[in-house]
Design a protein around this motif. Structure first.
Motif, PDB file in Angstrom:
ATOM      1  N   TYR A  49      -2.435  14.648   1.185  1.00 15.54           N
ATOM      2  CA  TYR A  49      -1.284  13.754   1.056  1.00 15.54           C
ATOM      3  C   TYR A  49      -1.495  12.577   2.000  1.00 15.54           C
ATOM      4  O   TYR A  49      -1.708  12.749   3.197  1.00 15.54           O
ATOM      5  CB  TYR A  49       0.032  14.455   1.401  1.00 15.54           C
ATOM      6  N   VAL A  50      -1.445  11.358   1.450  1.00 11.91           N
ATOM      7  CA  VAL A  50      -1.679  10.147   2.236  1.00 11.91           C
ATOM      8  C   VAL A  50      -0.522   9.178   2.023  1.00 11.91           C
ATOM      9  O   VAL A  50      -0.065   8.977   0.896  1.00 11.91           O
ATOM     10  CB  VAL A  50      -3.003   9.458   1.834  1.00 11.91           C
ATOM     11  N   THR A  51      -0.061   8.578   3.099  1.00 12.85           N
ATOM     12  CA  THR A  51       0.894   7.489   3.012  1.00 12.85           C
ATOM     13  C   THR A  51       0.485   6.430   4.031  1.00 12.85           C
ATOM     14  O   THR A  51      -0.553   6.553   4.679  1.00 12.85           O
ATOM     15  CB  THR A  51       2.342   7.955   3.220  1.00 12.85           C
ATOM     16  N   VAL A  52       1.301   5.382   4.159  1.00 16.42           N
ATOM     17  CA  VAL A  52       0.927   4.238   4.992  1.00 16.42           C
ATOM     18  C   VAL A  52       2.041   3.937   5.990  1.00 16.42           C
ATOM     19  O   VAL A  52       3.220   3.858   5.617  1.00 16.42           O
ATOM     20  CB  VAL A  52       0.635   2.994   4.121  1.00 16.42           C
ATOM     21  N   GLU A  53       1.649   3.764   7.241  1.00 18.79           N
ATOM     22  CA  GLU A  53       2.588   3.390   8.295  1.00 18.79           C
ATOM     23  C   GLU A  53       2.879   1.892   8.227  1.00 18.79           C
ATOM     24  O   GLU A  53       1.956   1.073   8.185  1.00 18.79           O
ATOM     25  CB  GLU A  53       1.995   3.750   9.660  1.00 18.79           C
TER      26      GLU A  53
ATOM     27  N   THR B  17      -3.473   4.378   7.379  1.00 19.49           N
ATOM     28  CA  THR B  17      -3.336   5.400   6.343  1.00 19.49           C
ATOM     29  C   THR B  17      -3.251   6.756   7.035  1.00 19.49           C
ATOM     30  O   THR B  17      -4.170   7.162   7.754  1.00 19.49           O
ATOM     31  CB  THR B  17      -4.526   5.375   5.369  1.00 19.49           C
ATOM     32  N   VAL B  18      -2.148   7.430   6.816  1.00 21.88           N
ATOM     33  CA  VAL B  18      -1.846   8.679   7.518  1.00 21.88           C
ATOM     34  C   VAL B  18      -1.972   9.834   6.534  1.00 21.88           C
ATOM     35  O   VAL B  18      -1.304   9.860   5.501  1.00 21.88           O
ATOM     36  CB  VAL B  18      -0.424   8.648   8.108  1.00 21.88           C
ATOM     37  N   ALA B  19      -2.831  10.776   6.854  1.00 23.80           N
ATOM     38  CA  ALA B  19      -3.046  11.945   5.994  1.00 23.80           C
ATOM     39  C   ALA B  19      -2.493  13.191   6.675  1.00 23.80           C
ATOM     40  O   ALA B  19      -2.637  13.370   7.887  1.00 23.80           O
ATOM     41  CB  ALA B  19      -4.526  12.130   5.706  1.00 23.80           C
ATOM     42  N   ASP B  20      -1.884  14.037   5.882  1.00 22.77           N
ATOM     43  CA  ASP B  20      -1.369  15.317   6.389  1.00 22.77           C
ATOM     44  C   ASP B  20      -2.455  16.373   6.202  1.00 22.77           C
ATOM     45  O   ASP B  20      -2.704  16.832   5.090  1.00 22.77           O
ATOM     46  CB  ASP B  20      -0.104  15.702   5.632  1.00 22.77           C
ATOM     47  N   ARG B  21      -3.124  16.730   7.287  1.00 20.45           N
ATOM     48  CA  ARG B  21      -4.233  17.681   7.225  1.00 20.45           C
ATOM     49  C   ARG B  21      -3.838  19.040   7.793  1.00 20.45           C
ATOM     50  O   ARG B  21      -4.700  19.857   8.113  1.00 20.45           O
ATOM     51  CB  ARG B  21      -5.455  17.113   7.953  1.00 20.45           C
ATOM     52  N   ARG B  22      -2.541  19.301   7.903  1.00 22.30           N
ATOM     53  CA  ARG B  22      -2.093  20.616   8.355  1.00 22.30           C
ATOM     54  C   ARG B  22      -2.384  21.674   7.298  1.00 22.30           C
ATOM     55  O   ARG B  22      -2.539  21.365   6.113  1.00 22.30           O
ATOM     56  CB  ARG B  22      -0.590  20.573   8.645  1.00 22.30           C
TER      57      ARG B  22
ATOM     58  N   GLU C  77       2.616   6.142  -2.702  1.00 21.77           N
ATOM     59  CA  GLU C  77       3.758   7.019  -2.987  1.00 21.77           C
ATOM     60  C   GLU C  77       4.229   6.893  -4.437  1.00 21.77           C
ATOM     61  O   GLU C  77       5.304   7.378  -4.787  1.00 21.77           O
ATOM     62  CB  GLU C  77       4.894   6.710  -2.019  1.00 21.77           C
ATOM     63  N   SER C  78       3.414   6.293  -5.295  1.00 21.52           N
ATOM     64  CA  SER C  78       3.811   6.017  -6.677  1.00 21.52           C
ATOM     65  C   SER C  78       3.745   7.235  -7.595  1.00 21.52           C
ATOM     66  O   SER C  78       4.341   7.232  -8.673  1.00 21.52           O
ATOM     67  CB  SER C  78       2.912   4.927  -7.268  1.00 21.52           C
ATOM     68  N   GLY C  79       2.986   8.240  -7.208  1.00 19.70           N
ATOM     69  CA  GLY C  79       2.765   9.386  -8.093  1.00 19.70           C
ATOM     70  C   GLY C  79       1.556   9.230  -8.997  1.00 19.70           C
ATOM     71  O   GLY C  79       1.183  10.173  -9.704  1.00 19.70           O
TER      72      GLY C  79
ATOM     73  N   ALA D 191       0.826  -1.203   0.000  1.00 22.01           N
ATOM     74  CA  ALA D 191       0.000   0.000   0.000  1.00 22.01           C
ATOM     75  C   ALA D 191       0.865   1.259   0.000  1.00 22.01           C
ATOM     76  O   ALA D 191       0.558   2.235  -0.705  1.00 22.01           O
ATOM     77  CB  ALA D 191      -0.927  -0.004   1.216  1.00 22.01           C
ATOM     78  N   ARG D 192       1.939   1.237   0.757  1.00 22.97           N
ATOM     79  CA  ARG D 192       2.818   2.414   0.781  1.00 22.97           C
ATOM     80  C   ARG D 192       3.428   2.671  -0.593  1.00 22.97           C
ATOM     81  O   ARG D 192       3.508   3.821  -1.047  1.00 22.97           O
ATOM     82  CB  ARG D 192       3.915   2.220   1.830  1.00 22.97           C
TER      83      ARG D 192
END
Length: 318
Positions: free
Chosen positions: A257-261, A271-276, A179-181, A174-175
């Protein structure tokens, strides 16, 4: 012109409904093939389930078997929810179809390379096959229009407090995908839990034609685990990835932006999203967050009605 798609799945009750939803809309979706991956059950069982669903509605779509296990470690199945067969409930006849000789990665590669149009991938399962494809043949990323996937969840998980099943089974894959673009549309638990079908809907399905009755029987079994987990209604997770392609206006979303721990003891598969307000990286995912449930259920019912009518006309023709 219909969107050319490949469905990557592990049927699975909701995978089966997603396949049927796509099959009911040939004017909008051109299913170039279906690939299978170990997930809800072991690979042989879920491949047989995919073929049985296609055979039941007489849809001769090529099916290719993919990865039997995640990139690392052993397969964790969803038998607790989907049963010993992976799709317990209806007693479907044996399939009249067989999988193609090619493995899933080669199968997808050939479709993508030979297509005049870019291909949209629709994974409703662990992302092992997709990760293997884009790792072995990174040049195909430019030939993939987007990935509309079912997986993840920003607010909660369902296998653990933080991880949804499809991502949990193979977080490394999944990561790689996130992160594949490649542009991604994520139907995670934030939206799929809201795409619920209720008992009165299921009762209504079982009053209708043969395909609707079969889906009602699928949902009868699938509801058992949901009730044990405290859910009211039955979340139709995987069909959301197809429904967005058909009617994106039914959904509300946010670009993130989402990536995976992959390493945390309590957060592996999250699934970790950057919501800043000022995220570190540009958005890579359209995250679906809400759905018009009534319109979504109507879409499912209308699709099954189409397939019912096709079955009846086919029977009359014979």
């Amino acid at each position: 012109m219909p969107i050319p798609i490949i469905i990557d799945c592990d049927p699975g009750h909701d995978d089966a409904i997603a396949i049927l939803l796509a099959l009911a809309h040939p004017e909008q979706l051109d299913i170039r093939g279906i690939t299978t991956v170990g997930g809800n059950q072991i690979l042989d069982k879920i491949t047989d389930n995919a073929l049985k669903v296609l055979s039941f509605v007489n849809a001769d779509i090529p099916v290719a078997k993919g990865a039997a296990a995640p990139l690392l470690g052993k397969l964790v199945t969803g038998e607790v929810a989907h049963g010993e067969s992976g799709m317990d409930g209806p007693n479907l006849p044996a399939s009249k179809f067989r999988p193609v000789e090619q493995g899933a990665v080669e199968f997808m590669l050939n479709i993508i390379r030979s297509s005049q149009e870019k291909i949209t991938l629709v994974p409703t399962a662990p992302l092992t096959n997709i990760a293997l494809l884009i790792t072995a043949y990174p040049e195909v990323k430019d030939r993939i229009e987007k990935i509309s996937l079912m997986g993840g969840g920003l607010s909660h998980g369902n296998v653990t407090a933080t991880a949804e099943f499809n991502i949990y089974v193979d977080p490394e894959a999944a990561r790689i995908v996130f992160e594949s673009g490649i542009p991604i549309v994520m139907s995670g638990l934030d939206v799929t839990d809201k795409a619920a079908i209720f008992e009165d809907d299921i009762v209504e399905l079982k009053r209708r034609g043969p395909v609707s009755v079969m889906v009602g029987e699928l949902l009868d079994f699938y509801s058992i685990y949901g009730r044990k987990m405290g859910y009211v209604g039955n979340a139709l997770h995987d069909p959301c990835a197809i429904a967005w392609l058909l009617h994106p206006e039914l959904f509300q979303s946010e670009q993130l932006y989402v990536t995976v721990e992959t390493e945390g003891k309590l957060t592996r598969g999250m699934t970790v999203a950057d919501r800043r307000k000022k995220p570190e990286y540009a958005a890579n995912t359209e995250v679906l967050l809400d759905v018009d449930r009534q319109a979504f259920i109507k879409l499912i019912f209308d699709a099954l009605e189409r397939l019912d009518q096709q079955q009846l006309h086919s029977a009359e023709g014979n």
